[in-house]
Design a protein around this motif. Sequence first.
Motif, PDB file in Angstrom:
ATOM      1  N   THR A 139      -9.136   4.096  -2.749  1.00 43.94           N
ATOM      2  CA  THR A 139      -8.015   4.437  -1.880  1.00 43.94           C
ATOM      3  C   THR A 139      -6.757   4.648  -2.721  1.00 43.94           C
ATOM      4  O   THR A 139      -6.532   3.986  -3.727  1.00 43.94           O
ATOM      5  CB  THR A 139      -7.759   3.342  -0.820  1.00 43.94           C
ATOM      6  N   VAL A 140      -5.966   5.594  -2.257  1.00 43.06           N
ATOM      7  CA  VAL A 140      -4.702   5.948  -2.898  1.00 43.06           C
ATOM      8  C   VAL A 140      -3.608   5.459  -1.950  1.00 43.06           C
ATOM      9  O   VAL A 140      -3.862   5.305  -0.749  1.00 43.06           O
ATOM     10  CB  VAL A 140      -4.689   7.484  -3.074  1.00 43.06           C
ATOM     11  N   GLY A 141      -2.414   5.216  -2.470  1.00 38.38           N
ATOM     12  CA  GLY A 141      -1.380   4.600  -1.640  1.00 38.38           C
ATOM     13  C   GLY A 141      -0.738   5.477  -0.580  1.00 38.38           C
ATOM     14  O   GLY A 141       0.482   5.575  -0.483  1.00 38.38           O
TER      15      GLY A 141
ATOM     16  N   TYR B 164      -1.347   6.094   3.656  1.00 44.27           N
ATOM     17  CA  TYR B 164      -2.112   5.714   4.840  1.00 44.27           C
ATOM     18  C   TYR B 164      -1.391   6.201   6.091  1.00 44.27           C
ATOM     19  O   TYR B 164      -0.167   6.224   6.126  1.00 44.27           O
ATOM     20  CB  TYR B 164      -2.195   4.190   4.996  1.00 44.27           C
TER      21      TYR B 164
ATOM     22  N   ASP C 197       3.902   3.080  -6.035  1.00 45.26           N
ATOM     23  CA  ASP C 197       3.228   3.209  -7.326  1.00 45.26           C
ATOM     24  C   ASP C 197       2.563   4.564  -7.499  1.00 45.26           C
ATOM     25  O   ASP C 197       2.287   4.987  -8.617  1.00 45.26           O
ATOM     26  CB  ASP C 197       2.125   2.152  -7.458  1.00 45.26           C
ATOM     27  N   ASP C 198       2.239   5.196  -6.383  1.00 43.63           N
ATOM     28  CA  ASP C 198       1.528   6.474  -6.482  1.00 43.63           C
ATOM     29  C   ASP C 198       2.489   7.642  -6.298  1.00 43.63           C
ATOM     30  O   ASP C 198       3.180   7.727  -5.293  1.00 43.63           O
ATOM     31  CB  ASP C 198       0.432   6.553  -5.411  1.00 43.63           C
TER      32      ASP C 198
ATOM     33  N   TYR D 232      -8.488  -0.891  -7.488  1.00 42.54           N
ATOM     34  CA  TYR D 232      -8.166  -0.242  -6.217  1.00 42.54           C
ATOM     35  C   TYR D 232      -9.000  -0.780  -5.063  1.00 42.54           C
ATOM     36  O   TYR D 232     -10.015  -1.446  -5.262  1.00 42.54           O
ATOM     37  CB  TYR D 232      -8.418   1.272  -6.337  1.00 42.54           C
ATOM     38  N   GLY D 233      -8.576  -0.395  -3.845  1.00 43.08           N
ATOM     39  CA  GLY D 233      -9.440  -0.587  -2.694  1.00 43.08           C
ATOM     40  C   GLY D 233     -10.525   0.473  -2.787  1.00 43.08           C
ATOM     41  O   GLY D 233     -10.229   1.637  -3.042  1.00 43.08           O
TER      42      GLY D 233
ATOM     43  N   THR E  42      -5.987  -3.836   2.653  1.00 40.30           N
ATOM     44  CA  THR E  42      -7.390  -3.412   2.680  1.00 40.30           C
ATOM     45  C   THR E  42      -8.233  -4.334   3.568  1.00 40.30           C
ATOM     46  O   THR E  42      -9.077  -3.867   4.336  1.00 40.30           O
ATOM     47  CB  THR E  42      -7.962  -3.411   1.238  1.00 40.30           C
TER      48      THR E  42
ATOM     49  N   GLU F  29     -11.401  -4.622  -1.378  1.00 41.45           N
ATOM     50  CA  GLU F  29     -10.237  -4.599  -2.274  1.00 41.45           C
ATOM     51  C   GLU F  29     -10.624  -5.042  -3.673  1.00 41.45           C
ATOM     52  O   GLU F  29     -11.215  -6.100  -3.866  1.00 41.45           O
ATOM     53  CB  GLU F  29      -9.134  -5.508  -1.701  1.00 41.45           C
ATOM     54  N   LYS F  30     -10.317  -4.223  -4.634  1.00 35.79           N
ATOM     55  CA  LYS F  30     -10.479  -4.527  -6.059  1.00 35.79           C
ATOM     56  C   LYS F  30     -11.824  -5.198  -6.379  1.00 35.79           C
ATOM     57  O   LYS F  30     -11.867  -6.334  -6.889  1.00 35.79           O
ATOM     58  CB  LYS F  30      -9.308  -5.382  -6.539  1.00 35.79           C
TER      59      LYS F  30
ATOM     60  N   LEU G 247       0.532  -6.951   0.109  1.00 33.03           N
ATOM     61  CA  LEU G 247       0.826  -5.667   0.747  1.00 33.03           C
ATOM     62  C   LEU G 247       0.673  -5.732   2.266  1.00 33.03           C
ATOM     63  O   LEU G 247       1.481  -5.178   3.020  1.00 33.03           O
ATOM     64  CB  LEU G 247      -0.125  -4.621   0.151  1.00 33.03           C
TER      65      LEU G 247
ATOM     66  N   LEU H 178       2.892   4.000  -0.751  1.00 37.72           N
ATOM     67  CA  LEU H 178       3.124   3.030  -1.816  1.00 37.72           C
ATOM     68  C   LEU H 178       3.835   3.705  -2.980  1.00 37.72           C
ATOM     69  O   LEU H 178       3.441   4.794  -3.430  1.00 37.72           O
ATOM     70  CB  LEU H 178       1.803   2.431  -2.314  1.00 37.72           C
TER      71      LEU H 178
ATOM     72  N   ARG I 162      -2.752  12.961  -8.364  1.00 38.89           N
ATOM     73  CA  ARG I 162      -2.118  11.668  -8.188  1.00 38.89           C
ATOM     74  C   ARG I 162      -1.876  11.001  -9.559  1.00 38.89           C
ATOM     75  O   ARG I 162      -2.721  11.028 -10.440  1.00 38.89           O
ATOM     76  CB  ARG I 162      -3.058  10.810  -7.347  1.00 38.89           C
TER      77      ARG I 162
ATOM     78  N   GLN J  55      -4.065  -8.912   1.978  1.00 37.78           N
ATOM     79  CA  GLN J  55      -4.313  -7.537   1.549  1.00 37.78           C
ATOM     80  C   GLN J  55      -4.398  -6.577   2.739  1.00 37.78           C
ATOM     81  O   GLN J  55      -5.066  -6.871   3.738  1.00 37.78           O
ATOM     82  CB  GLN J  55      -5.632  -7.463   0.764  1.00 37.78           C
TER      83      GLN J  55
ATOM     84  N   ARG K  96       3.570  -5.709 -14.071  1.00 37.81           N
ATOM     85  CA  ARG K  96       2.960  -4.846 -15.087  1.00 37.81           C
ATOM     86  C   ARG K  96       4.007  -4.134 -15.949  1.00 37.81           C
ATOM     87  O   ARG K  96       3.684  -3.604 -16.997  1.00 37.81           O
ATOM     88  CB  ARG K  96       2.039  -3.813 -14.434  1.00 37.81           C
TER      89      ARG K  96
HETATM   90  C1  G1P Z   1      -2.743  -1.195  -3.711  1.00 37.11           C
HETATM   91  C2  G1P Z   1      -3.842  -1.459  -2.680  1.00 37.11           C
HETATM   92  C3  G1P Z   1      -5.155  -0.834  -3.114  1.00 37.11           C
HETATM   93  C4  G1P Z   1      -4.946   0.647  -3.366  1.00 37.11           C
HETATM   94  C5  G1P Z   1      -3.817   0.863  -4.391  1.00 37.11           C
HETATM   95  C6  G1P Z   1      -3.513   2.349  -4.541  1.00 37.11           C
HETATM   96  O1  G1P Z   1      -3.046  -1.903  -4.878  1.00 37.11           O
HETATM   97  O2  G1P Z   1      -3.967  -2.862  -2.504  1.00 37.11           O
HETATM   98  O3  G1P Z   1      -6.121  -1.027  -2.121  1.00 37.11           O
HETATM   99  O4  G1P Z   1      -6.147   1.240  -3.830  1.00 37.11           O
HETATM  100  O5  G1P Z   1      -2.631   0.200  -3.978  1.00 37.11           O
HETATM  101  O6  G1P Z   1      -2.586   2.568  -5.556  1.00 37.11           O
HETATM  102  P1  G1P Z   1      -1.916  -2.245  -5.996  1.00 37.11           P
HETATM  103  O7  G1P Z   1      -1.675  -0.974  -6.749  1.00 37.11           O
HETATM  104  O8  G1P Z   1      -0.704  -2.679  -5.235  1.00 37.11           O
HETATM  105  O9  G1P Z   1      -2.499  -3.311  -6.855  1.00 37.11           O
END
Ligand code: G1P
Length: 290
Positions: free
Chosen positions: A205-207, A209, A134-135, A172-173, A233, A192-193, A112, A132, A254, A231, A19
């Motif tokens: 769900t947020v990254g 866990y 990304d968050d 997202y999940g 998820t 998932e998605k 993941l 994760l 977030r 996945q 991305r």
């Molecule tokens: C991942 C997870 C997803 C979750 C998300 C949170 O997705 O697979 O379930 O909701 O992170 O940021 P990705 O962002 O890697 O596509």
Amino acid sequence: MAEQRIRKAVIPAAGLGTRFLPATKSMPKEMLPIIDTPIIQFVVEEAIAAGIDDIIIITGRGKKAIEDYFDTSPELESHLFKNKKYALLREIKDISTLVDIHYIRQKEPKGLGDAVLKAEKHVGNEPFAVLLGDDIIKAEIPCIKQLTNLFERYSKSIIAVEEVPKEKVSSYGMIKGREIAESIYRIEEIIEKPSLEEAPSNIGTVGRYVLTPAIFDCIKETKPGSGTEIQLTDAIKLLMEKEDVFAYSFKGKRYDAGDKTGYVKAIIDFALEKEDLKAEIVRYLQEGGI
Ligand code: G1P
């Protein structure tokens, strides 16, 4: 399971970062800066603030910059020392002495779930955190600490969640849960998605866990799912057949820095918190930018 403190965290950082191409062609997306700090540092600091002292970063090809970042940098340190830039020197040294970081390579980006499975040997038979990159989450109590506190109380796997707007449901999940205490849910469905029609609710769900080690066997049983990847998820869905999994509507803000608008918003908000940048950025935004 006996009450246990969470000491280990897994930070998956093996994704290709498509991305953010072309920037991520030769640079890990986890190293993209929020002004002057790479995203991964916020995540590592969050884990440390939750009392975690053993971090496992799952890397892959092209991710060497992450290891260099958390390593010592003798030339840079002596340059800063000679030039009497002591505050910056301290900051640079702190980065390499933050915590014990271990690296495991995921040879192919298979998702993941597969990335988390790579940490099995290091994590062993104890509950652990997953963060994760990304968050980015701003919170009075670090988000992962909110989860580890709840784990200490309930001894159940627990995932951070928040409401997401309709147009983001398929990113997202998504879960559906039954509230068992304020802001705490027992998850009944997770997907998932999903498309908007398939989504069981608007709670995503947020990254962040906390997972029991039973997740590893579940990942091994998980077939490739969304995006033909293994996945996390989907593995959590299998885990729910064996034990309760909780969700927590965490307190904090977030930023999905894996998304371009989320990334820009994070940069703006962080700039507004820096005394040396704030006034000029506010003026610029009030003028309406370009
Ligand atoms: C991942 C997870 C997803 C979750 C998300 C949170 O997705 O697979 O379930 O909701 O992170 O940021 P990705 O962002 O890697 O596509």
